[in-house]
Design a protein around this motif. Structure first.
Motif, PDB file in Angstrom:
ATOM      1  N   GLN A 232       0.830  -1.211   0.000  1.00 21.60           N
ATOM      2  CA  GLN A 232       0.000   0.000   0.000  1.00 21.60           C
ATOM      3  C   GLN A 232       0.861   1.256   0.000  1.00 21.60           C
ATOM      4  O   GLN A 232       0.468   2.294  -0.552  1.00 21.60           O
ATOM      5  CB  GLN A 232      -0.935  -0.004   1.208  1.00 21.60           C
ATOM      6  CG  GLN A 232      -2.041  -1.048   1.123  1.00 21.60           C
ATOM      7  CD  GLN A 232      -2.826  -1.171   2.406  1.00 21.60           C
ATOM      8  OE1 GLN A 232      -2.436  -0.658   3.457  1.00 21.60           O
ATOM      9  NE2 GLN A 232      -3.966  -1.854   2.339  1.00 21.60           N
ATOM     10  N   LEU A 233       2.038   1.147   0.616  1.00 20.94           N
ATOM     11  CA  LEU A 233       2.958   2.279   0.643  1.00 20.94           C
ATOM     12  C   LEU A 233       3.784   2.348  -0.625  1.00 20.94           C
ATOM     13  O   LEU A 233       4.048   3.446  -1.152  1.00 20.94           O
ATOM     14  CB  LEU A 233       3.871   2.177   1.877  1.00 20.94           C
ATOM     15  CG  LEU A 233       4.800   3.354   2.156  1.00 20.94           C
ATOM     16  CD1 LEU A 233       3.991   4.619   2.423  1.00 20.94           C
ATOM     17  CD2 LEU A 233       5.705   3.043   3.354  1.00 20.94           C
ATOM     18  N   MET A 234       4.153   1.174  -1.144  1.00 17.52           N
ATOM     19  CA  MET A 234       4.965   1.124  -2.361  1.00 17.52           C
ATOM     20  C   MET A 234       4.820  -0.257  -2.983  1.00 17.52           C
ATOM     21  O   MET A 234       4.997  -1.277  -2.307  1.00 17.52           O
ATOM     22  CB  MET A 234       6.444   1.384  -2.030  1.00 17.52           C
ATOM     23  CG  MET A 234       7.390   1.238  -3.198  1.00 17.52           C
ATOM     24  SD  MET A 234       9.134   1.465  -2.691  1.00 17.52           S
ATOM     25  CE  MET A 234       9.958   0.990  -4.204  1.00 17.52           C
ATOM     26  N   PRO A 235       4.478  -0.371  -4.272  1.00 12.16           N
ATOM     27  CA  PRO A 235       4.385  -1.682  -4.911  1.00 12.16           C
ATOM     28  C   PRO A 235       5.700  -2.430  -4.837  1.00 12.16           C
ATOM     29  O   PRO A 235       6.773  -1.834  -4.770  1.00 12.16           O
ATOM     30  CB  PRO A 235       4.016  -1.330  -6.362  1.00 12.16           C
ATOM     31  CG  PRO A 235       3.421   0.040  -6.280  1.00 12.16           C
ATOM     32  CD  PRO A 235       4.122   0.739  -5.161  1.00 12.16           C
ATOM     33  N   ASP A 236       5.580  -3.744  -4.863  1.00  9.04           N
ATOM     34  CA  ASP A 236       6.761  -4.603  -4.832  1.00  9.04           C
ATOM     35  C   ASP A 236       7.671  -4.241  -5.995  1.00  9.04           C
ATOM     36  O   ASP A 236       7.282  -4.339  -7.168  1.00  9.04           O
ATOM     37  CB  ASP A 236       6.317  -6.063  -4.930  1.00  9.04           C
ATOM     38  CG  ASP A 236       7.465  -7.034  -4.680  1.00  9.04           C
ATOM     39  OD1 ASP A 236       8.638  -6.619  -4.789  1.00  9.04           O
ATOM     40  OD2 ASP A 236       7.196  -8.195  -4.395  1.00  9.04           O
ATOM     41  N   PRO A 237       8.907  -3.827  -5.723  1.00 12.50           N
ATOM     42  CA  PRO A 237       9.810  -3.376  -6.805  1.00 12.50           C
ATOM     43  C   PRO A 237      10.462  -4.512  -7.586  1.00 12.50           C
ATOM     44  O   PRO A 237      11.188  -4.240  -8.539  1.00 12.50           O
ATOM     45  CB  PRO A 237      10.865  -2.571  -6.043  1.00 12.50           C
ATOM     46  CG  PRO A 237      10.903  -3.191  -4.686  1.00 12.50           C
ATOM     47  CD  PRO A 237       9.496  -3.628  -4.389  1.00 12.50           C
ATOM     48  N   LYS A 238      10.197  -5.756  -7.238  1.00 12.80           N
ATOM     49  CA  LYS A 238      10.892  -6.868  -7.925  1.00 12.80           C
ATOM     50  C   LYS A 238      10.477  -6.989  -9.380  1.00 12.80           C
ATOM     51  O   LYS A 238       9.366  -6.583  -9.749  1.00 12.80           O
ATOM     52  CB  LYS A 238      10.638  -8.181  -7.189  1.00 12.80           C
ATOM     53  CG  LYS A 238       9.223  -8.709  -7.280  1.00 12.80           C
ATOM     54  CD  LYS A 238       9.140 -10.052  -6.549  1.00 12.80           C
ATOM     55  CE  LYS A 238       7.711 -10.627  -6.650  1.00 12.80           C
ATOM     56  NZ  LYS A 238       7.588 -11.922  -5.968  1.00 12.80           N
TER      57      LYS A 238
END
Length: 238
Positions: A232-238
């Motif tokens: 919710q704060l930041m999408p998974d960057p993978k």
């Protein structure tokens, strides 16, 4: 860890528990054995209690062979009560562990965790500091350091957002504790996750994702509810 008593040790447990409970009644509605180190040095130990302390020590040493070993046994009982969230009984066992061996880091570690659950942050952090000072086992040191990081992070969350400078000071100390933990043992998977939790509270999503990856790489299963909050704060960057 389940604590198992032989008949001999179970009898000792009953006797010493009775001694502990009988001497602890206080008029201020808080038992003296619910304070770390029985409130010492601020609360002076009476001569009567000192005599009972010596009897307790002698009986415990006779059973376990040394004050150091007995201290570890009573600490283990405190851990069992802490797992049950019985904070009063846990504190009483940690106090008896401390009485047996004041140079054992474990009771201070226990004091800190009980006080943290009571939200008595200043006192809790003092006890964690004492545990860090005394611990000389490298495996337990990383656990003490990690718990110290958790403590600083939790205490930071109790500081109002209107005081960002103070909150950040505690968060920075939490990060330092975790950094030292991971320097000592990069494979301590749960500490990576605990660090990620604290970083999420700081709104540092990118850094939190990095710690999540380290936890997962070390074999830790990160709870899905935490990952939902992090996404919710930041999408998974993978």
């Amino acid at each position: 860890m389940r604590i198992l008593f032989s008949p001999k040790k179970f009898c000792l447990f009953i006797v010493l528990t009775a001694i502990s409970f009988s001497v602890a009644a206080q008029t201020d509605k808080r038992r003296i054995d619910n304070f770390p180190m029985y409130g010492q040095p601020d609360i002076e130990r009476s001569e009567h209690l000192k005599i009972l302390d010596e009897h307790f020590i002698a009986t415990a040493v006779k059973t376990y062979g040394s004050r150091a070993k007995a201290s570890r046994e009573w600490y283990a009982q405190g851990e069992e009560f802490l797992r049950q969230n019985n904070l009063d009984f846990a504190m009483r066992r940690y106090n008896q562990s401390w009485l047996l061996d004041p140079n054992n880091h474990q009771p201070y570690w226990g004091f800190g965790r009980v006080l943290l659950r009571r939200k008595e942050c200043d006192s809790a952090l003092q006890q964690f500091a004492k545990a860090r000072e005394l611990v000389n086992d490298k495996f337990q040191r990383v656990a003490v350091m990690s718990d110290s990081g958790v403590a600083y992070g939790f205490c930071a969350t109790l500081i109002p957002h209107e005081n960002p400078k103070e909150r950040n000071k505690y968060f920075e100390r939490a990060n330092l504790q975790f950094a030292e933990t991971m320097r000592l043992d990069p494979g301590y998977a749960v500490a990576w996750y605990r660090w990620a939790q604290v970083l999420l509270e700081q709104k540092k999503a990118k850094e939190a994702w990095e710690k999540v990856r380290r936890a997962q790489a070390a074999g830790y299963t990160v709870p899905e509810d935490f990952l939902v909050r992090l996404r919710q704060l930041m999408p998974d960057p993978k």
